[in-house]
Design a protein around this motif. Structure first.
Motif, mmCIF file in Angstrom:
data_model
loop_
_atom_site.group_PDB
_atom_site.id
_atom_site.type_symbol
_atom_site.label_atom_id
_atom_site.label_comp_id
_atom_site.label_asym_id
_atom_site.label_seq_id
_atom_site.Cartn_x
_atom_site.Cartn_y
_atom_site.Cartn_z
ATOM 1 N N GLY A 23 16.090 36.125 25.892
ATOM 2 C CA GLY A 23 15.731 36.695 24.603
ATOM 3 C C GLY A 23 16.634 36.185 23.504
ATOM 4 O O GLY A 23 17.822 35.936 23.713
ATOM 5 N N ILE A 25 17.120 36.436 18.950
ATOM 6 C CA ILE A 25 16.689 36.899 17.632
ATOM 7 C C ILE A 25 16.939 35.763 16.659
ATOM 8 O O ILE A 25 18.077 35.384 16.414
ATOM 9 N N VAL A 57 11.665 34.729 25.031
ATOM 10 C CA VAL A 57 11.195 35.811 24.176
ATOM 11 C C VAL A 57 12.002 35.703 22.885
ATOM 12 O O VAL A 57 13.194 36.001 22.862
ATOM 13 N N VAL A 59 12.273 36.737 18.906
ATOM 14 C CA VAL A 59 11.882 37.640 17.836
ATOM 15 C C VAL A 59 12.335 36.979 16.532
ATOM 16 O O VAL A 59 13.464 36.515 16.423
ATOM 17 N N ASN A 60 11.442 36.933 15.552
ATOM 18 C CA ASN A 60 11.739 36.220 14.313
ATOM 19 C C ASN A 60 11.532 37.121 13.092
ATOM 20 O O ASN A 60 10.572 36.966 12.344
ATOM 21 N N PRO A 61 12.451 38.074 12.882
ATOM 22 C CA PRO A 61 12.289 39.005 11.773
ATOM 23 C C PRO A 61 12.669 38.384 10.428
ATOM 24 O O PRO A 61 13.310 37.341 10.370
ATOM 25 N N GLU A 97 13.700 48.455 15.277
ATOM 26 C CA GLU A 97 12.424 47.767 15.482
ATOM 27 C C GLU A 97 12.625 46.402 16.145
ATOM 28 O O GLU A 97 11.883 46.038 17.053
ATOM 29 N N VAL A 98 13.632 45.679 15.683
ATOM 30 C CA VAL A 98 13.913 44.361 16.260
ATOM 31 C C VAL A 98 14.312 44.508 17.721
ATOM 32 O O VAL A 98 13.826 43.793 18.591
ATOM 33 N N GLU A 101 11.281 45.361 19.845
ATOM 34 C CA GLU A 101 10.410 44.215 20.075
ATOM 35 C C GLU A 101 11.006 43.273 21.120
ATOM 36 O O GLU A 101 10.309 42.775 21.999
ATOM 37 N N LEU A 102 12.306 43.066 21.049
ATOM 38 C CA LEU A 102 12.964 42.187 22.018
ATOM 39 C C LEU A 102 12.910 42.790 23.430
ATOM 40 O O LEU A 102 12.557 42.118 24.391
ATOM 41 N N GLY A 105 9.403 42.585 24.873
ATOM 42 C CA GLY A 105 9.116 41.237 25.349
ATOM 43 C C GLY A 105 9.840 40.897 26.631
ATOM 44 O O GLY A 105 9.306 40.199 27.498
#
Length: 108
Positions: A23, A25, A57, A59-61, A97-98, A101-102, A105
């Protein structure tokens, strides 16, 4: 700090330990050097994952706020929330939230 060397190290450890997922970010908002280096680290992770049979996985905030973060960007959260109504690419998200989501996933 350049995130690429830690991304390479994570990929090496994941392979050595037989991980099935990695994972990361990434991030879409910030100065050019920040965004470019995070994109490069994500590319390194994707390539290593594909090569080693590990799911990446990522995550692209946009703007991440909360948990005590107080800087120039977080002062603009209300403006970004308003802009986020019209474009998801500028929608700010909370740290929770981030993380959610991570984790989601990673736990598929």
């Amino acid at each position: 700090m350049n995130p690429v060397p830690p991304a390479r190290a994570m990929a090496q450890v994941a392979k050595a330990k037989g991980a099935t997922r990695m994972g990361y970010i990434q991030g879409r908002l910030g100065n050019k050097d920040f965004v470019s280096s995070k994109a490069e680290a994500a590319r390194v992770i994707r390539e290593a994952a594909a090569r080693d049979g590990i799911e990446a996985v990522i995550v692209n905030p946009t703007l991440v706020y909360g948990n005590g973060r107080k800087d120039k960007l977080t002062k603009m959260v209300p403006l970004f929330k308003f802009a986020g109504i019209f474009s998801k690419n500028v929608r700010p998200v909370t740290v929770d939230e981030v993380a959610g989501e991570l984790v989601e996933g990673m736990c598929r």
